[in-house]
Design a protein around this motif. Structure first.
Motif, PDB file in Angstrom:
ATOM      1  N   GLY A  13       0.885  -1.119   0.037  1.00  0.00           N
ATOM      2  CA  GLY A  13       0.061   0.015   0.037  1.00  0.00           C
ATOM      3  C   GLY A  13       0.877   1.216   0.235  1.00  0.00           C
ATOM      4  N   CYS A  14       1.756   1.276  -1.126  1.00  0.00           N
ATOM      5  CA  CYS A  14       2.872   2.248  -0.816  1.00  0.00           C
ATOM      6  C   CYS A  14       2.421   3.840  -1.305  1.00  0.00           C
ATOM      7  CB  CYS A  14       4.048   2.008  -2.055  1.00  0.00           C
ATOM      8  SG  CYS A  14       3.470   1.897  -3.697  1.00  0.00           S
ATOM      9  N   GLY A  15       1.225   3.754  -1.936  1.00  0.00           N
ATOM     10  CA  GLY A  15       0.534   5.250  -2.440  1.00  0.00           C
ATOM     11  C   GLY A  15       1.686   5.756  -3.398  1.00  0.00           C
ATOM     12  N   THR A  16       2.075   6.797  -3.099  1.00  0.00           N
ATOM     13  CA  THR A  16       2.913   7.402  -4.054  1.00  0.00           C
ATOM     14  C   THR A  16       4.415   7.260  -3.875  1.00  0.00           C
ATOM     15  OG1 THR A  16       2.839   9.726  -3.101  1.00  0.00           O
ATOM     16  CG2 THR A  16       1.280   9.218  -4.718  1.00  0.00           C
ATOM     17  N   GLY A  17       4.402   6.412  -2.854  1.00  0.00           N
ATOM     18  CA  GLY A  17       6.177   6.007  -2.392  1.00  0.00           C
ATOM     19  C   GLY A  17       6.776   7.065  -1.481  1.00  0.00           C
ATOM     20  N   TYR A  18       5.996   7.599  -0.536  1.00  0.00           N
ATOM     21  CA  TYR A  18       6.779   8.484   0.582  1.00  0.00           C
ATOM     22  C   TYR A  18       7.631   7.595   1.256  1.00  0.00           C
ATOM     23  CZ  TYR A  18       7.256  11.363   4.813  1.00  0.00           C
ATOM     24  OH  TYR A  18       7.626  12.219   5.570  1.00  0.00           O
ATOM     25  N   PRO A  77      -2.943   1.675 -10.170  1.00  0.00           N
ATOM     26  CA  PRO A  77      -1.691   2.001 -11.061  1.00  0.00           C
ATOM     27  C   PRO A  77      -1.397   3.312 -11.016  1.00  0.00           C
ATOM     28  CG  PRO A  77      -3.498   0.601 -11.768  1.00  0.00           C
ATOM     29  CD  PRO A  77      -4.150   1.003 -10.703  1.00  0.00           C
ATOM     30  N   GLY A  78      -2.593   4.387 -11.034  1.00  0.00           N
ATOM     31  CA  GLY A  78      -2.015   5.961 -10.823  1.00  0.00           C
ATOM     32  C   GLY A  78      -1.066   6.227  -9.699  1.00  0.00           C
ATOM     33  N   MET A  79      -1.077   5.548  -8.545  1.00  0.00           N
ATOM     34  CA  MET A  79      -0.325   5.754  -7.346  1.00  0.00           C
ATOM     35  C   MET A  79       1.154   5.354  -7.586  1.00  0.00           C
ATOM     36  SD  MET A  79      -1.610   7.366  -4.848  1.00  0.00           S
ATOM     37  CE  MET A  79      -3.395   7.656  -4.090  1.00  0.00           C
ATOM     38  N   LEU A  80       1.190   4.299  -8.329  1.00  0.00           N
ATOM     39  CA  LEU A  80       2.474   3.441  -8.831  1.00  0.00           C
ATOM     40  C   LEU A  80       3.331   4.232  -9.687  1.00  0.00           C
ATOM     41  CD1 LEU A  80       1.549  -0.048  -8.869  1.00  0.00           C
ATOM     42  CD2 LEU A  80       2.901   1.039  -7.198  1.00  0.00           C
ATOM     43  N   ALA A 112      13.454   0.806  -6.415  1.00  0.00           N
ATOM     44  CA  ALA A 112      12.371  -0.030  -5.901  1.00  0.00           C
ATOM     45  C   ALA A 112      11.613  -0.634  -7.131  1.00  0.00           C
ATOM     46  CB  ALA A 112      11.544   0.867  -5.416  1.00  0.00           C
ATOM     47  N   GLN A 113      11.190  -1.795  -6.965  1.00  0.00           N
ATOM     48  CA  GLN A 113      10.359  -2.360  -8.026  1.00  0.00           C
ATOM     49  C   GLN A 113       8.825  -2.311  -7.720  1.00  0.00           C
ATOM     50  OE1 GLN A 113      10.890  -6.623  -8.019  1.00  0.00           O
ATOM     51  NE2 GLN A 113       9.316  -7.260  -9.420  1.00  0.00           N
ATOM     52  N   GLN A 114       8.120  -1.699  -8.692  1.00  0.00           N
ATOM     53  CA  GLN A 114       6.781  -1.672  -8.294  1.00  0.00           C
ATOM     54  C   GLN A 114       5.861  -2.641  -8.955  1.00  0.00           C
ATOM     55  OE1 GLN A 114       8.368   1.354 -10.007  1.00  0.00           O
ATOM     56  NE2 GLN A 114       8.385   2.430  -7.713  1.00  0.00           N
ATOM     57  N   VAL A 115       4.952  -2.993  -8.069  1.00  0.00           N
ATOM     58  CA  VAL A 115       4.077  -4.009  -8.253  1.00  0.00           C
ATOM     59  C   VAL A 115       2.548  -3.840  -8.258  1.00  0.00           C
ATOM     60  CG1 VAL A 115       3.105  -6.644  -7.820  1.00  0.00           C
ATOM     61  CG2 VAL A 115       5.616  -5.822  -7.625  1.00  0.00           C
ATOM     62  N   CYS A 116       1.710  -3.827  -9.136  1.00  0.00           N
ATOM     63  CA  CYS A 116       0.126  -3.472  -8.745  1.00  0.00           C
ATOM     64  C   CYS A 116      -0.515  -4.807  -8.299  1.00  0.00           C
ATOM     65  CB  CYS A 116      -0.598  -2.914 -10.149  1.00  0.00           C
ATOM     66  SG  CYS A 116      -1.798  -2.219  -9.887  1.00  0.00           S
ATOM     67  N   GLY A 117      -0.913  -4.599  -7.090  1.00  0.00           N
ATOM     68  CA  GLY A 117      -1.731  -5.796  -6.415  1.00  0.00           C
ATOM     69  C   GLY A 117      -2.602  -5.382  -5.084  1.00  0.00           C
ATOM     70  N   ASP A 118      -2.982  -6.503  -4.802  1.00  0.00           N
ATOM     71  CA  ASP A 118      -4.183  -6.215  -3.623  1.00  0.00           C
ATOM     72  C   ASP A 118      -3.455  -6.974  -2.325  1.00  0.00           C
ATOM     73  OD1 ASP A 118      -6.186  -6.277  -1.690  1.00  0.00           O
ATOM     74  OD2 ASP A 118      -7.591  -6.846  -3.079  1.00  0.00           O
ATOM     75  N   GLU A 130      -4.721  -8.465  -0.045  1.00  0.00           N
ATOM     76  CA  GLU A 130      -5.401  -9.414   0.399  1.00  0.00           C
ATOM     77  C   GLU A 130      -5.061 -10.693  -0.403  1.00  0.00           C
ATOM     78  OE1 GLU A 130      -9.462  -8.932   1.777  1.00  0.00           O
ATOM     79  OE2 GLU A 130      -9.462  -6.838   1.097  1.00  0.00           O
ATOM     80  N   ARG A 131      -4.205 -10.419  -1.799  1.00  0.00           N
ATOM     81  CA  ARG A 131      -3.929 -11.438  -2.633  1.00  0.00           C
ATOM     82  C   ARG A 131      -2.433 -11.028  -3.034  1.00  0.00           C
ATOM     83  NH1 ARG A 131      -9.006 -10.776  -3.741  1.00  0.00           N
ATOM     84  NH2 ARG A 131      -8.491  -9.544  -5.589  1.00  0.00           N
ATOM     85  N   LEU A 132      -1.487 -11.257  -2.412  1.00  0.00           N
ATOM     86  CA  LEU A 132      -0.304 -10.629  -2.671  1.00  0.00           C
ATOM     87  C   LEU A 132       0.557 -11.706  -3.936  1.00  0.00           C
ATOM     88  CD1 LEU A 132       1.399  -9.938   0.831  1.00  0.00           C
ATOM     89  CD2 LEU A 132       0.840  -8.107  -0.733  1.00  0.00           C
ATOM     90  N   PRO A 133       0.862 -10.647  -4.990  1.00  0.00           N
ATOM     91  CA  PRO A 133       1.410 -11.639  -5.974  1.00  0.00           C
ATOM     92  C   PRO A 133       2.743 -11.755  -5.754  1.00  0.00           C
ATOM     93  CG  PRO A 133       1.482  -9.391  -6.409  1.00  0.00           C
ATOM     94  CD  PRO A 133       0.613  -9.432  -5.209  1.00  0.00           C
TER      95      PRO A 133
END
Length: 299
Positions: free
Chosen positions: A55-60, A81-84, A108-114, A116-119
């Motif tokens: 839940g990184c948001g904009t990466g603060y 995806p917009g936050m990433l 940092a490696q960005q991953v779009c995911g939930d 509750e279901r970590l990829p």
């Protein structure tokens, strides 16, 4: 699920995508809580090889985590995806300025995911950092179980989330307006502590504090929430804009809380951390009984 008070994840993703450009200007609370979480790491002995900002948001939090653990790989995960995209832009900007010092392992490696279901693979990270994300989960138990799954033995989960007293003034302002829920539901700290144990995480530590922000009027509260993507995202929420009569009633009811010329907006911030248990050595006795050896973890 479509039960009352369950979060519509599609709506959550859309709200945070839409708010990505305005998020940093309004995310005062999120930054403050991240800073207070980082202070808690001062008291924890951990040398991670791989970290997950869930839940990184904009990466603060990324620069703080990389500065603290410069040899660790960082994975930034978010539902939107917009936050990433904003997080990637920030990282690219820092990389241009410091390209001589920046190694691939520090990116940092960005991953779009939930959450509750970590990829991610089982036992693949040593530290999971999650700032103000669990409150968007329909089933926190599922998210915590996922955290345990992807942590290596001896790995740490550190998180913050919001408790039931969050937005209590706003909730009261909407009371009696209609039959809908206008404020998301938040889970009690003690229930989260129980959920950590139920998920198989050990030695949980929980604490809570109230942070109150102030605003000139109710409209400013709503605009800030919209700017960070924190819409009411429960199933069954009313569609469309409120009528003028309803908005006047909400304003009038919120005015009851005005103190010293300002309207308060309270957040119950819950902090927690827990460990994935180490693998315990097992010794077999001559009679077939087994002895499990427990190792004490340092503070």
């Amino acid at each position: 699920m479509s039960e009352p008070f369950y979060t519509d994840k599609t709506a959550v993703r859309a709200a945070f995508d839409k708010a990505a450009a305005s998020y940093d200007a309004a995310a005062v609370l999120q930054r403050e809580v991240a800073d207070r979480m980082a202070e808690r790491l001062d008291y924890i002995k951990l040398v991670p090889q791989r970290m997950l900002d869930a839940g990184c948001g904009t990466g603060y939090a990324g620069p703080m985590l990389r500065a603290r653990y410069p040899d660790a790989q960082l994975i930034e995960l978010d539902l939107a995806p917009g936050m990433l995209a904003i997080a990637r832009e920030k990282q690219a900007g820092r990389g241009v300025r410091k390209w001589l010092q920046l190694f691939e392992r520090q990116r940092a490696q960005q991953v779009c995911g939930d959450i509750e279901r970590l990829p991610l693979a089982d036992g693949s990270v040593d530290l999971i950092w999650s700032n103000l994300t669990l409150q968007w989960c329909n089933v926190p138990d599922a998210a915590l179980a996922e955290c345990r799954r992807v942590l290596r033995p001896g790995g740490l989960l550190m998180f913050s989330t919001l408790g039931p007293d969050t937005l209590r003034e706003l909730r009261a302002a909407f009371e009696g307006v209609d039959g809908y829920s206008h404020v998301n539901r938040f889970i009690d700290m003690h229930d989260l502590g129980d959920a950590l144990l139920h998920a198989g995480l050990s030695t949980p530590v929980m604490d809570m504090e109230l942070i109150t922000m102030t605003y000139p009027d109710a409209g400013s509260v709503m605009r800030d929430l919209k700017a960070i993507g924190a819409h009411n995202a429960t199933f069954g929420r009313p569609a469309g804009l409120m009528g003028k009569a309803v908005w006047r009633k909400v304003n009038a009811q919120y005015e009851r809380f005005r103190r010293n010329g300002e309207l308060p907006c309270t957040y119950e911030v819950v902090y927690g951390h827990a460990w994935k248990p180490e693998t315990r050595p097992v010794t077999a006795l001559p009679d077939g009984r087994q002895v499990i050896e427990f190792q004490r973890r340092g503070a």
